[in-house]
Write a protein that holds these residues in place. Structure first.
Motif, PDB file in Angstrom:
ATOM      1  N   ASN A  95      35.244  29.430  35.722  1.00 38.18           N
ATOM      2  CA  ASN A  95      35.643  30.534  36.575  1.00 38.18           C
ATOM      3  C   ASN A  95      36.974  30.150  37.202  1.00 38.18           C
ATOM      4  N   ASN A  96      37.995  30.963  36.969  1.00 37.74           N
ATOM      5  CA  ASN A  96      39.332  30.646  37.486  1.00 37.74           C
ATOM      6  C   ASN A  96      39.641  31.355  38.794  1.00 37.74           C
ATOM      7  N   SER A  97      38.670  32.097  39.309  1.00 34.09           N
ATOM      8  CA  SER A  97      38.919  32.854  40.522  1.00 34.09           C
ATOM      9  C   SER A  97      37.739  32.708  41.473  1.00 34.09           C
ATOM     10  N   ARG A  98      38.051  32.749  42.782  1.00 32.57           N
ATOM     11  CA  ARG A  98      36.991  32.713  43.777  1.00 32.57           C
ATOM     12  C   ARG A  98      36.551  34.110  44.167  1.00 32.57           C
ATOM     13  N   GLN A  99      37.126  35.115  43.573  1.00 35.08           N
ATOM     14  CA  GLN A  99      36.876  36.508  43.941  1.00 35.08           C
ATOM     15  C   GLN A  99      35.398  36.874  43.793  1.00 35.08           C
TER      16      GLN A  99
END
Length: 106
Positions: A95-99
């Motif tokens: 996962n490249n995002s914390r969104q």
């Protein structure tokens, strides 16, 4: 009279077994032998020597049978399906995002 007049089927939940082959391996062997029969017919129609066709199909059949029995002994009734399912699992989730974590509700 002692006991019931009905005969009980004691093998209700047992897997199918035929001469050491278990469950789906019976179908694999049957399908392989049918495929070898079709290959033999095609080779014979193409004009290849009948003795050569027989030798090739017998050796391929022996190899097929040996491999099917080996898989039946090695994996058992459901083992091969478990192995294929295990290979389909991802080794990691990236996962490249914390969104996605901000979208979770408390």
């Amino acid at each position: 009279m002692n006991g019931s007049v009905y005969v009980l089927n004691k093998g209700v939940n047992k897997s199918i077994e035929f001469k050491g082959l278990k469950a789906q391996y019976i179908w694999f062997l049957g399908a392989g032998l049918v495929a070898l029969l079709v290959v033999f017919a095609l080779l014979y129609i193409l004009g290849i020597n009948a003795y050569l066709c027989i030798a090739m199909i017998l050796s391929a059949g022996a190899i097929l049978t040996a491999n099917i029995y080996k898989m039946s002994r090695q994996y058992g009734q459901y083992g091969m399906m478990k192995q294929l399912a295990k290979k389909a699992l991802p080794t990691a989730i990236k996962n490249n995002s914390r969104q996605v974590f901000f979208l979770l509700e408390d």
